[in-house]
Design a protein around this motif. Structure first.
Motif, PDB file in Angstrom:
ATOM      1  N   SER A  15       0.825  -1.218   0.000  1.00  9.20           N
ATOM      2  CA  SER A  15       0.000   0.000   0.000  1.00  9.20           C
ATOM      3  C   SER A  15       0.857   1.265   0.000  1.00  9.20           C
ATOM      4  O   SER A  15       0.343   2.368  -0.173  1.00  9.20           O
ATOM      5  CB  SER A  15      -0.937   0.000   1.206  1.00  9.20           C
ATOM      6  OG  SER A  15      -0.223   0.284   2.393  1.00  9.20           O
ATOM      7  N   ASP A  18       2.847   2.899  -5.624  1.00  7.74           N
ATOM      8  CA  ASP A  18       1.991   2.625  -6.774  1.00  7.74           C
ATOM      9  C   ASP A  18       2.793   2.340  -8.038  1.00  7.74           C
ATOM     10  O   ASP A  18       2.253   1.798  -9.010  1.00  7.74           O
ATOM     11  CB  ASP A  18       1.090   3.850  -7.059  1.00  7.74           C
ATOM     12  CG  ASP A  18       0.108   4.091  -5.946  1.00  7.74           C
ATOM     13  OD1 ASP A  18      -0.507   3.107  -5.471  1.00  7.74           O
ATOM     14  OD2 ASP A  18      -0.044   5.253  -5.526  1.00  7.74           O
ATOM     15  N   LYS A  38       4.863  -4.198  -8.278  1.00  7.79           N
ATOM     16  CA  LYS A  38       3.551  -4.174  -8.921  1.00  7.79           C
ATOM     17  C   LYS A  38       3.777  -4.132 -10.432  1.00  7.79           C
ATOM     18  O   LYS A  38       4.577  -3.325 -10.926  1.00  7.79           O
ATOM     19  CB  LYS A  38       2.755  -2.953  -8.468  1.00  7.79           C
ATOM     20  CG  LYS A  38       2.383  -3.017  -6.991  1.00  7.79           C
ATOM     21  CD  LYS A  38       1.552  -1.820  -6.556  1.00  7.79           C
ATOM     22  CE  LYS A  38       1.142  -1.980  -5.104  1.00  7.79           C
ATOM     23  NZ  LYS A  38       0.332  -0.818  -4.637  1.00  7.79           N
ATOM     24  N   GLU A  94      -3.343  -5.439 -12.920  1.00 12.27           N
ATOM     25  CA  GLU A  94      -2.283  -5.086 -11.979  1.00 12.27           C
ATOM     26  C   GLU A  94      -2.045  -6.257 -11.029  1.00 12.27           C
ATOM     27  O   GLU A  94      -2.987  -6.802 -10.456  1.00 12.27           O
ATOM     28  CB  GLU A  94      -2.630  -3.821 -11.190  1.00 12.27           C
ATOM     29  CG  GLU A  94      -1.454  -3.395 -10.319  1.00 12.27           C
ATOM     30  CD  GLU A  94      -1.637  -2.021  -9.686  1.00 12.27           C
ATOM     31  OE1 GLU A  94      -1.900  -1.054 -10.422  1.00 12.27           O
ATOM     32  OE2 GLU A  94      -1.514  -1.940  -8.448  1.00 12.27           O
TER      33      GLU A  94
END
Lengths: 123, 123
Positions: A15, A18, A38, A94
């Motif tokens: 978290s 990104d 990611k 993703e």
């Protein structure tokens, strides 16, 4: 010796960033690094001549293209790409993964190019 | 080179054994082994003088007792016990973990005793 007593919570660490295709180090294990990334889209074909590379999917779905066929990983599945085997990670959605390999291995291996990034520590 | 194209599904591998405190190898990464184990109860205090040891909890709840405090891991959390640090894994409920360390490391480290078991490959 002072030992950290804080576990690494993978969801919490994920978290905190990104950025796609960047490797974020969350732990050291001897001279290896535990990293999170990611992914979305297609990476570049590349090879790590000197090391195997472990991929563990946490969420999403990862296809590791190999020259002789694809490996598709769902959450809770892992795969080790052997050293010297050309591969290309592809994720239609993703996808969050845990990576494990020796410290200093670059994400693009022998291929280089604009997607090359060194791993960064995530605190 | 022929490359296996089969991902390792951790839940499926865990369903293949019931034995507690046994380490089952599911993948090799260079000279490291990726292992699964099921834990319940208290293990022995021990130390690995020559290597760090990574614990990742898959299900259940693991407390890693250290001489200066405990670390408690929920599913999706990992912790690296540094080399030379005495520790004791304790699980009140049955807990499934992924372990990562160099090949040949014994589960009881320097302590030995009746719980000592070499890792076995899980096919």
């Amino acid at each position: 010796m002072t030992t950290s007593h804080a576990p690494v919570n993978l969801a919490r660490k994920l978290s905190q960033f990104d950025e796609l295709w960047a490797q974020k180090k969350v732990a050291d294990l001897n001279d290896y690094e535990v990293k999170l990334a990611k992914l979305k889209g297609e990476f570049v074909w590349h090879t790590h001549e000197d090391t195997d590379e472990l991929f563990l999917v946490i969420s999403g779905r990862l296809t590791i293209q190999l020259r002789d066929g694809d490996v598709t990983l769902e959450p809770g599945e892992l795969f080790v790409v052997p050293r010297g085997v050309e591969h290309r990670p592809v994720a239609d959605e993703e996808t969050a993964i845990l990576l494990l390999e020796p410290a200093g291995v670059l994400n693009t291996g022998d291929a280089g190019g604009p997607l090359t990034k060194a791993a960064e520590a995530l605190h």
